[in-house]
Design a protein around this motif. Structure first.
Motif, PDB file in Angstrom:
ATOM      1  N   GLU A 178       5.383  11.301 -14.819  1.00  0.00           N
ATOM      2  CA  GLU A 178       4.629  10.055 -14.930  1.00  0.00           C
ATOM      3  C   GLU A 178       4.567   9.274 -13.616  1.00  0.00           C
ATOM      4  N   THR A 179       5.674   9.210 -12.881  1.00  0.00           N
ATOM      5  CA  THR A 179       5.690   8.482 -11.608  1.00  0.00           C
ATOM      6  C   THR A 179       6.029   9.382 -10.421  1.00  0.00           C
ATOM      7  N   GLY A 180       6.375  10.637 -10.670  1.00  0.00           N
ATOM      8  CA  GLY A 180       6.807  11.532  -9.599  1.00  0.00           C
ATOM      9  C   GLY A 180       5.775  11.770  -8.513  1.00  0.00           C
ATOM     10  N   TRP A 181       4.504  11.667  -8.857  1.00  0.00           N
ATOM     11  CA  TRP A 181       3.426  11.874  -7.877  1.00  0.00           C
ATOM     12  C   TRP A 181       3.514  10.883  -6.716  1.00  0.00           C
ATOM     13  N   MET A 182       4.103   9.717  -6.971  1.00  0.00           N
ATOM     14  CA  MET A 182       4.190   8.689  -5.928  1.00  0.00           C
ATOM     15  C   MET A 182       5.020   9.132  -4.729  1.00  0.00           C
ATOM     16  N   TYR A 183       6.002   9.995  -4.980  1.00  0.00           N
ATOM     17  CA  TYR A 183       6.884  10.428  -3.901  1.00  0.00           C
ATOM     18  C   TYR A 183       6.103  11.085  -2.771  1.00  0.00           C
ATOM     19  N   VAL A 184       5.237  12.021  -3.093  1.00  0.00           N
ATOM     20  CA  VAL A 184       4.449  12.707  -2.065  1.00  0.00           C
ATOM     21  C   VAL A 184       3.340  11.796  -1.542  1.00  0.00           C
ATOM     22  N   GLN A 185       2.712  11.047  -2.439  1.00  0.00           N
ATOM     23  CA  GLN A 185       1.571  10.224  -2.054  1.00  0.00           C
ATOM     24  C   GLN A 185       1.929   9.040  -1.162  1.00  0.00           C
ATOM     25  N   GLN A 186       3.217   8.685  -1.078  1.00  0.00           N
ATOM     26  CA  GLN A 186       3.579   7.567  -0.201  1.00  0.00           C
ATOM     27  C   GLN A 186       3.295   7.879   1.265  1.00  0.00           C
ATOM     28  N   ALA A 187       3.070   9.140   1.580  1.00  0.00           N
ATOM     29  CA  ALA A 187       2.716   9.507   2.958  1.00  0.00           C
ATOM     30  C   ALA A 187       1.408   8.844   3.385  1.00  0.00           C
ATOM     31  N   GLN A 188       0.472   8.674   2.445  1.00  0.00           N
ATOM     32  CA  GLN A 188      -0.847   8.150   2.816  1.00  0.00           C
ATOM     33  C   GLN A 188      -0.795   6.729   3.371  1.00  0.00           C
ATOM     34  N   PRO A 189      -0.187   5.754   2.666  1.00  0.00           N
ATOM     35  CA  PRO A 189      -0.119   4.423   3.277  1.00  0.00           C
ATOM     36  C   PRO A 189       0.720   4.409   4.558  1.00  0.00           C
ATOM     37  N   ILE A 190       1.750   5.237   4.629  1.00  0.00           N
ATOM     38  CA  ILE A 190       2.568   5.284   5.849  1.00  0.00           C
ATOM     39  C   ILE A 190       1.716   5.771   7.018  1.00  0.00           C
ATOM     40  N   LEU A 191       0.933   6.813   6.800  1.00  0.00           N
ATOM     41  CA  LEU A 191       0.080   7.339   7.875  1.00  0.00           C
ATOM     42  C   LEU A 191      -1.019   6.355   8.257  1.00  0.00           C
ATOM     43  N   LYS A 192      -1.481   5.548   7.319  1.00  0.00           N
ATOM     44  CA  LYS A 192      -2.491   4.541   7.645  1.00  0.00           C
ATOM     45  C   LYS A 192      -1.885   3.375   8.415  1.00  0.00           C
ATOM     46  N   LEU A 193      -0.688   2.943   8.017  1.00  0.00           N
ATOM     47  CA  LEU A 193      -0.004   1.833   8.696  1.00  0.00           C
ATOM     48  C   LEU A 193       0.569   2.254  10.045  1.00  0.00           C
ATOM     49  N   GLN A 194       1.126   3.451  10.100  1.00  0.00           N
ATOM     50  CA  GLN A 194       1.783   4.011  11.282  1.00  0.00           C
ATOM     51  C   GLN A 194       2.853   3.091  11.878  1.00  0.00           C
ATOM     52  N   PRO A 195       3.861   2.716  11.074  1.00  0.00           N
ATOM     53  CA  PRO A 195       4.973   1.950  11.644  1.00  0.00           C
ATOM     54  C   PRO A 195       5.723   2.821  12.655  1.00  0.00           C
ATOM     55  N   ASN A 196       6.494   2.190  13.517  1.00  0.00           N
ATOM     56  CA  ASN A 196       7.291   2.961  14.476  1.00  0.00           C
ATOM     57  C   ASN A 196       8.289   3.861  13.757  1.00  0.00           C
ATOM     58  N   VAL A 197       8.874   3.326  12.698  1.00  0.00           N
ATOM     59  CA  VAL A 197       9.881   4.055  11.935  1.00  0.00           C
ATOM     60  C   VAL A 197       9.580   3.884  10.454  1.00  0.00           C
ATOM     61  N   ALA A 198       9.677   4.951   9.698  1.00  0.00           N
ATOM     62  CA  ALA A 198       9.605   4.880   8.240  1.00  0.00           C
ATOM     63  C   ALA A 198      10.878   5.509   7.697  1.00  0.00           C
ATOM     64  N   ILE A 199      11.492   4.835   6.745  1.00  0.00           N
ATOM     65  CA  ILE A 199      12.715   5.333   6.110  1.00  0.00           C
ATOM     66  C   ILE A 199      12.402   5.492   4.629  1.00  0.00           C
ATOM     67  N   ILE A 200      12.526   6.704   4.147  1.00  0.00           N
ATOM     68  CA  ILE A 200      12.176   7.028   2.768  1.00  0.00           C
ATOM     69  C   ILE A 200      13.444   7.451   2.042  1.00  0.00           C
ATOM     70  N   GLU A 201      13.653   6.861   0.881  1.00  0.00           N
ATOM     71  CA  GLU A 201      14.872   7.123   0.112  1.00  0.00           C
ATOM     72  C   GLU A 201      14.512   7.677  -1.253  1.00  0.00           C
ATOM     73  N   MET A 202      15.321   8.647  -1.707  1.00  0.00           N
ATOM     74  CA  MET A 202      15.118   9.250  -3.028  1.00  0.00           C
ATOM     75  C   MET A 202      16.450   9.848  -3.470  1.00  0.00           C
ATOM     76  N   VAL A 203      16.576  10.139  -4.750  1.00  0.00           N
ATOM     77  CA  VAL A 203      17.782  10.810  -5.231  1.00  0.00           C
ATOM     78  C   VAL A 203      17.893  12.163  -4.527  1.00  0.00           C
ATOM     79  N   ALA A 204      19.120  12.563  -4.235  1.00  0.00           N
ATOM     80  CA  ALA A 204      19.345  13.824  -3.520  1.00  0.00           C
ATOM     81  C   ALA A 204      18.833  15.028  -4.303  1.00  0.00           C
ATOM     82  N   ASN A 205      18.786  14.911  -5.614  1.00  0.00           N
ATOM     83  CA  ASN A 205      18.336  16.016  -6.459  1.00  0.00           C
ATOM     84  C   ASN A 205      16.882  16.404  -6.207  1.00  0.00           C
TER      85      ASN A 205
END
Length: 172
Positions: free
Chosen positions: A64-91
């Motif tokens: 239901e929400t898992g698709w967001m994990y991969v799709q978060q790349a799109q706003p990051i690539l549009k914003l292009q911050p100097n650093v992006a830190i992405i957090e998720m469960v290790a599993n």
């Protein structure tokens, strides 16, 4: 902070109250023009984990929400911050043989050098003892920067009293 994104109204209100900055709502809302938002130096991103956690569905991006994990790349690539830190469960590294983690880092490698590491957050000052997957993305425009992952705290020996409220501050 320049701004934040959140879908929960209570958390949106808390964000605005604590930071005095705008909450833009849903990260994936098509009305947000990321290329015209102020670019942060550092962007922290954490998407819902129920589709990747051991206590969840383990359905990954098919959930239901898992698709967001991969799709978060799109706003990051549009914003292009100097650093992006992405957090998720290790599993997430085990769900679907880590395919979603690979897709995310591959998409971000278009503009970033990515480093990933499973960290016991206690070693970095968090008061919980969970393991989390962190992906640290350094924009290519930074050139030669430190390529090593942050070093854990030297002394992680803490006890409950180190984080507990003083007795006179505990509600009756």
């Amino acid at each position: 902070p320049l701004w934040g994104t959140e879908i929960c109204e209570a958390k949106r209100a808390m964000w605005r109250d604590l930071t005095g900055t705008a909450d833009l709502g849903d990260t994936f809302c098509t009305r947000i023009d990321w290329e015209n938002k102020p670019r942060p130096d550092v962007l922290w991103s954490g998407q819902p984990c129920p589709n990747y956690s051991l206590g969840g569905t383990l359905s990954g991006s098919g959930g239901e929400t898992g698709w967001m994990y991969v799709q978060q790349a799109q706003p990051i690539l549009k914003l292009q911050p100097n650093v992006a830190i992405i957090e998720m469960v290790a599993n997430a590294l085990k769900v679907n043989d880590g395919e979603e983690v690979k897709q995310l880092t591959k998409a971000l490698s278009e503009k970033y050098t990515t480093h990933q590491k499973v960290c016991r957050v206690w070693d970095y000052g968090d008061e919980s003892n969970r393991e989390r997957l962190f992906i640290v993305c350094l924009h290519d425009r930074l050139g030669e920067v430190a390529k090593e992952y942050p070093t854990p705290l030297k002394d992680t020996r803490r006890v409950a009293r180190d984080i507990a409220d003083p007795e006179d501050q505990v509600p009756r």
